[in-house]
Design a protein around this motif. Sequence first.
Motif, PDB file in Angstrom:
ATOM      1  N   TYR A 183       0.890  -1.248   0.073  1.00 18.14           N
ATOM      2  CA  TYR A 183      -0.157   0.094  -0.094  1.00 18.14           C
ATOM      3  C   TYR A 183       0.722   1.306   0.118  1.00 18.14           C
ATOM      4  O   TYR A 183       0.450   2.456   0.073  1.00 18.14           O
ATOM      5  N   LEU A 184       2.177   1.261  -0.147  1.00 22.72           N
ATOM      6  CA  LEU A 184       2.950   2.140  -0.151  1.00 22.72           C
ATOM      7  C   LEU A 184       3.410   2.735  -1.608  1.00 22.72           C
ATOM      8  O   LEU A 184       3.997   3.692  -1.829  1.00 22.72           O
ATOM      9  N   ASP A 185       2.572   1.859  -2.346  1.00 22.14           N
ATOM     10  CA  ASP A 185       2.912   2.174  -3.957  1.00 22.14           C
ATOM     11  C   ASP A 185       1.847   3.510  -4.465  1.00 22.14           C
ATOM     12  O   ASP A 185       0.800   3.004  -4.424  1.00 22.14           O
ATOM     13  N   LEU A 186       2.590   4.692  -4.597  1.00 19.80           N
ATOM     14  CA  LEU A 186       1.547   5.665  -4.949  1.00 19.80           C
ATOM     15  C   LEU A 186       0.950   5.724  -6.158  1.00 19.80           C
ATOM     16  O   LEU A 186       0.125   6.393  -6.473  1.00 19.80           O
ATOM     17  N   GLY A 187       1.656   4.913  -7.007  1.00 18.81           N
ATOM     18  CA  GLY A 187       1.091   4.507  -8.610  1.00 18.81           C
ATOM     19  C   GLY A 187      -0.366   3.825  -8.359  1.00 18.81           C
ATOM     20  O   GLY A 187      -1.012   3.892  -9.214  1.00 18.81           O
ATOM     21  N   THR A 188      -0.502   3.063  -7.239  1.00 19.42           N
ATOM     22  CA  THR A 188      -1.514   2.422  -7.179  1.00 19.42           C
ATOM     23  C   THR A 188      -2.521   2.814  -6.294  1.00 19.42           C
ATOM     24  O   THR A 188      -3.932   2.932  -6.263  1.00 19.42           O
ATOM     25  N   PHE A 189      -2.126   2.962  -5.036  1.00 22.05           N
ATOM     26  CA  PHE A 189      -2.964   3.712  -3.915  1.00 22.05           C
ATOM     27  C   PHE A 189      -2.867   5.324  -3.670  1.00 22.05           C
ATOM     28  O   PHE A 189      -1.715   5.711  -3.951  1.00 22.05           O
ATOM     29  N   ASN A 190      -3.715   5.779  -3.084  1.00 21.91           N
ATOM     30  CA  ASN A 190      -3.736   7.069  -2.854  1.00 21.91           C
ATOM     31  C   ASN A 190      -2.772   7.562  -1.729  1.00 21.91           C
ATOM     32  O   ASN A 190      -2.519   6.785  -0.901  1.00 21.91           O
ATOM     33  N   SER A 191      -2.254   8.734  -1.574  1.00 20.50           N
ATOM     34  CA  SER A 191      -1.612   9.106  -0.405  1.00 20.50           C
ATOM     35  C   SER A 191      -2.009   8.872   1.025  1.00 20.50           C
ATOM     36  O   SER A 191      -1.334   8.712   1.929  1.00 20.50           O
ATOM     37  N   ASP A 192      -3.617   9.008   1.156  1.00 15.66           N
ATOM     38  CA  ASP A 192      -4.252   8.820   2.390  1.00 15.66           C
ATOM     39  C   ASP A 192      -4.126   7.581   2.897  1.00 15.66           C
ATOM     40  O   ASP A 192      -3.582   7.395   3.924  1.00 15.66           O
TER      41      ASP A 192
END
Length: 639
Positions: A183-192
């Motif tokens: 979930y630290l992948d900002l390409g897949t998941f948002n910053s929140d």
Amino acid sequence: MGKVRKTKPSRVRRSEPVDNTSDEEEQLPVDSKENALQTILDQLQAADVEEKYCGLQTLALMIENPENVPQVMARGLVKAAAPLLLDQASSVRNATAGTLRNLSTVAMDVCDAMMEQDIMTPVTCFFHEHAESWVPDPGSKTKDEDIDTFIQCVNLLLNLCESSDLAIKYLGQSRILDILPRYLDLGTFNSDIAIAVLQCLFVVVEDNPTAMSKIKTNAERQLETLLRLEGNDPTVLLLKTLSAGVIINTCGNKTTLPPGVISEIVSILGTTLSVDHRLICSQLSSSVPLSDDSGKVEPPKGKAAQQLESQLKSVLEILTAQQSAIEIIANICSCEDNDEPLGNDSSESDDGEEDICENGDESVLAEDKLPPEVMEALISLEVFEKVWARTQLPAQNVLLILKEYEGSQLIYKRLLTLQTRALLCINNLLSTIPIENIGGVNGVYKIWVDVGKLVFKQDTDNVNLSESATAVMRAALDKIKFRENGNTSDSSVFSDLALSDIEIMLNGIKVCQVPEIRANLIRMIGILALLLVNNLNDVTSNVIVVITEFILEQAHKENEVWVLAEAVDTLVDLYSEDETDILAAKVNLVEKLTSLAPIFKNKIRQQKRLPKEYKVLVSTASSNLPRFIKYKKDRLSRL
């Protein structure tokens, strides 16, 4: 002498409650509270989605009042609600996650009670079943709800692990730490999502070898990517700061990090702390709607509402990033052996020898414990000054505006927390940074005076603030006392100190109900008296006598044996100087300590169950007292 260690900055990252109640479910049943609890229990166990959702909403409303929480726990509502984290209905999962997260913020002992009702089993199952391969579906009607549910569950996990060693154990036995790094992948998941995960990892990895190993294996690449994000907007600063904290906690030892990484991390923390928190809060207060004469607030609408919401989020992200940065710096600067995990404060102490850490057979100044590159970065980036600036709140009118508007109340609370954490960090920095790099004796004395105004000249019921502020005052005097390897010859900065100033402090001790604060203040006035010993005259001698008589009086009244030991230890330190013989005779020190000794021994027998650091203090003071009485009695007999 045995000393009480400095309190390691406790984490105040416990996620705040969220509002997950709907307008339709805001009325509690008219029945008695007991009937209401039974109704909730029946609804939670119903098959109908609407029934379960209604029960969760009523439960959420009930726990808004902390007085209801004991009854909620006693009826086993957590055990009934927690399995709904796995419900097929997205709305039920979301309401469950939000309600349980809110409940976990009430108090540490509530988290312990939640653990007793097996909260970790459904929480673990949620991550195993719903998070291992989940990706937000842009076309799903429940996308936002599902994202919120995941974030609430991460925050719930954080709170449980922060409160319970058992939760940490269960976490290590699960696959959660193998799942969260994705979930630290900002390409897949948002910053929140990434921020929530980083905040959780920041807590669970610290001093946890199992978690350290898993995160180092599963998240090293993602953390390095986040650490090197470009830009300095609030979201980026928060991501970079939290990543820096996780990297340090994952390594567990600052000496194992390459010097370049340490410097990069300190630079990121310095950048985060460079944002003027008072200015952005002042600007925000200009955008917050004010109440009219009747006390009503007309919230903004449309585009104005979106702009205010964005501004609120940005300010909160900055304050959260700064709080995290301060906690990281405090742990970096904690006095510890280099072979101990970062943040382990078992070798810390608070005065006299507090600037000295034991390392085998050698005594090493705390200033010499940090790797040179870390010390250089802290000094060159003016980290001390930046942390000190966080101890200053915005103007009073700004605080009032932020406190009154519901949408900014969390920011008001975060400002107070930031101030307290900054003071605790200053406490550690005072022991670490050479005195010439923080303004010399005069600069440290000014800190002592300024912090004293927080403690003695403002009406405050903020116990955390008082405790951290008195710890700083104590550390500041220690810094002056032990500068240049123990040279205490210059106490001229205290020449203008009036007896009335001392009396303000003494009155503060008399009315103080918190043992930790009393101990800080007793030790502090003792150090102050010791500094004045080097400049004896009629005025300073009178101050020393007043302080001595006060400590003796308090010692006879003190109920906590370890605070009494602190008082004894303080007097022994003060009157170990031969120059004090005449003053000792003047206050009948030997006779009064002789009468205190049996009282002290009796309290030791009565209060055997103490934390380890307090036991050391009590034991040392107990063994030193009779020897000191014998020594001083012999000296006074020669006068």
